[in-house]
Design a protein around this motif. Structure first.
Motif, PDB file in Angstrom:
ATOM      1  N   GLU A  25       0.823  -1.202   0.000  1.00  0.00           N
ATOM      2  CA  GLU A  25       0.000   0.000   0.000  1.00  0.00           C
ATOM      3  C   GLU A  25       0.861   1.259   0.000  1.00  0.00           C
ATOM      4  OE1 GLU A  25      -3.375   0.315  -0.228  1.00  0.00           O
ATOM      5  OE2 GLU A  25      -3.397  -1.841  -0.590  1.00  0.00           O
ATOM      6  N   LEU A  91      -3.467   5.766   5.860  1.00  0.00           N
ATOM      7  CA  LEU A  91      -4.019   4.419   6.002  1.00  0.00           C
ATOM      8  C   LEU A  91      -3.359   3.728   7.175  1.00  0.00           C
ATOM      9  CD1 LEU A  91      -5.822   2.137   4.718  1.00  0.00           C
ATOM     10  CD2 LEU A  91      -3.749   1.410   3.494  1.00  0.00           C
ATOM     11  N   VAL A  93      -2.934  -0.215   8.817  1.00  0.00           N
ATOM     12  CA  VAL A  93      -3.074  -1.623   8.448  1.00  0.00           C
ATOM     13  C   VAL A  93      -2.820  -2.491   9.678  1.00  0.00           C
ATOM     14  CG1 VAL A  93      -2.316  -3.469   6.901  1.00  0.00           C
ATOM     15  CG2 VAL A  93      -2.241  -1.081   6.124  1.00  0.00           C
ATOM     16  N   ALA A 115     -11.930   1.894  14.007  1.00  0.00           N
ATOM     17  CA  ALA A 115     -12.605   2.075  12.721  1.00  0.00           C
ATOM     18  C   ALA A 115     -13.595   3.228  12.780  1.00  0.00           C
ATOM     19  CB  ALA A 115     -13.315   0.789  12.318  1.00  0.00           C
ATOM     20  N   PRO A 121      -8.472   5.746   7.205  1.00  0.00           N
ATOM     21  CA  PRO A 121      -9.096   4.452   6.951  1.00  0.00           C
ATOM     22  C   PRO A 121      -8.315   3.318   7.602  1.00  0.00           C
ATOM     23  CG  PRO A 121      -9.003   5.752   4.936  1.00  0.00           C
ATOM     24  CD  PRO A 121      -8.181   6.483   5.953  1.00  0.00           C
ATOM     25  N   MET A 123      -7.411  -0.738   7.345  1.00  0.00           N
ATOM     26  CA  MET A 123      -7.402  -1.957   6.551  1.00  0.00           C
ATOM     27  C   MET A 123      -7.031  -3.120   7.463  1.00  0.00           C
ATOM     28  SD  MET A 123      -5.200  -2.928   3.088  1.00  0.00           S
ATOM     29  CE  MET A 123      -6.015  -1.649   2.127  1.00  0.00           C
ATOM     30  N   GLU A 155      -8.176   2.987  -4.914  1.00  0.00           N
ATOM     31  CA  GLU A 155      -7.478   1.703  -4.793  1.00  0.00           C
ATOM     32  C   GLU A 155      -7.495   0.951  -6.117  1.00  0.00           C
ATOM     33  OE1 GLU A 155      -5.864  -0.252  -2.363  1.00  0.00           O
ATOM     34  OE2 GLU A 155      -5.632   1.629  -1.284  1.00  0.00           O
ATOM     35  N   LEU A 240      -9.893  -7.021  -2.325  1.00  0.00           N
ATOM     36  CA  LEU A 240     -10.112  -6.056  -1.255  1.00  0.00           C
ATOM     37  C   LEU A 240     -11.577  -5.671  -1.265  1.00  0.00           C
ATOM     38  CD1 LEU A 240      -8.955  -3.991   0.884  1.00  0.00           C
ATOM     39  CD2 LEU A 240      -8.787  -2.368  -1.030  1.00  0.00           C
ATOM     40  N   VAL A 242     -14.228  -2.754   0.413  1.00  0.00           N
ATOM     41  CA  VAL A 242     -14.244  -1.443   1.052  1.00  0.00           C
ATOM     42  C   VAL A 242     -15.668  -1.130   1.486  1.00  0.00           C
ATOM     43  CG1 VAL A 242     -13.728   1.016   0.804  1.00  0.00           C
ATOM     44  CG2 VAL A 242     -12.347  -0.680  -0.422  1.00  0.00           C
ATOM     45  N   THR A 272     -11.264  -2.889   4.193  1.00  0.00           N
ATOM     46  CA  THR A 272     -10.982  -1.509   4.589  1.00  0.00           C
ATOM     47  C   THR A 272     -12.276  -0.832   5.003  1.00  0.00           C
ATOM     48  OG1 THR A 272      -9.075  -1.291   3.108  1.00  0.00           O
ATOM     49  CG2 THR A 272     -10.074   0.738   3.897  1.00  0.00           C
ATOM     50  N   VAL A 274     -13.854   2.743   5.964  1.00  0.00           N
ATOM     51  CA  VAL A 274     -13.571   4.159   5.759  1.00  0.00           C
ATOM     52  C   VAL A 274     -14.629   4.977   6.481  1.00  0.00           C
ATOM     53  CG1 VAL A 274     -13.155   5.988   4.078  1.00  0.00           C
ATOM     54  CG2 VAL A 274     -12.597   3.609   3.504  1.00  0.00           C
TER      55      VAL A 274
END
Length: 278
Positions: A25, A91, A93, A115, A121, A123, A155, A240, A242, A272, A274
């Protein structure tokens, strides 16, 4: 100042898998990777911390040679450290399981708290982590879903893959004109009209970002069924998924929507979440 991707590590295999994804990423964004470790016990101090960080850095270098990296080692509660670091990140992770600290996030409410209240965001690395398949966007038609759509399109553009925008609808939560004391057995739902309403909701949700990313191939999917079940099935073919932090029609007091929570715990690919503007 370069963008920063942060990754929480604790030495577990799950956190090392998160390093792999975070390195990719960061590379996609031409960003710095910041490896974060939080500790609260004396036993966590040297030399163990340096061993954990060294393994994570080697893993990141293998995945993305030449990647700019930095370390943060902080004493404190995991969520507090993460939230502080997220103020300057694009981001965060995390792995889905771990030894302690960051790895325990999914065992309790900390991941939900981050979150819902983190400054970037989140992930969560779970399921299949190979970069194959499309990016899956869970479209719910809520005002806060715009941030998730923006992230998902970016993304897909960075990964040079198609995007599937999936909106699932059903009649269970739809209002009806009936407000009498008995069961509304005589109320007829116009399914065609309802389907058309949700089709417009799907198209309107992606229209601005589709225009901003004309190179992204978009597959609009409108399905009638159980929302969580249908979305989880769709993650089997995605690289992924989202989703927004809170969905359409959710309880105002909920920190994280039930659909997002289901994806975090059961999706077959990284997830992820957001958060839109408050």
């Amino acid at each position: 100042m370069r963008d920063t991707v942060i990754v929480g590590v604790d030495g577990s295999s799950s956190s090392l898998a998160a390093v792999d994804v975070a390195a990719r990423e960061a590379q996609l964004r031409d960003a710095q990777l910041r490896i974060v470790h939080a500790f609260s016990r004396l036993v966590d101090l040297d030399p163990m911390i340096h061993g954990v960080l060294a393994r994570a850095e080697r893993r990141a270098h293998e995945r993305a040679p030449g990647l700019e990296m930095a370390r943060t080692v902080a004493s404190g509660e995991t969520l507090t450290v993460l939230q502080s670091e997220s103020r300057h990140a694009v981001l965060a992770v995390l792995g889905s399981r771990g030894r302690s600290g960051f790895g325990d996030l999914l065992l309790g409410s900390t991941v939900v708290q981050f979150a819902a209240h983190g400054h970037c965001p989140l992930m969560v690395v779970r399921g299949r982590t190979d970069p194959q398949g499309p990016v899956l966007l869970a479209v719910d038609g809520s005002p806060g879903g715009a941030a998730a759509a923006r992230f998902a399109f970016a993304e897909a553009a960075m990964r040079d893959v198609p995007l599937i925008a999936l909106h699932v609808w059903n009649t269970w939560s739809e209002p009806t004109p009936y407000d009498g004391p008995a069961d509304p057995l005589n109320v007829v739902v116009d399914l065609d009209a309802l389907r058309e309403t949700h089709r417009r909701r799907l198209e309107e949700a992606v229209a601005p970002w589709r225009a901003a990313h004309p190179g992204v191939a978009v597959d609009l999917r409108l399905e009638r069924g159980r929302v969580r079940h249908t979305l989880l099935e769709a993650t089997r073919d995605a690289q992924l998924v989202v989703a927004g932090a809170r969905g359409h029609g959710g309880f105002a007091g909920m920190l994280l929507g039930s659909v997002s929570q289901a994806l975090l715990h059961h999706a077959d690919c990284p997830v992820t979440v957001v958060r839109g503007k408050d």
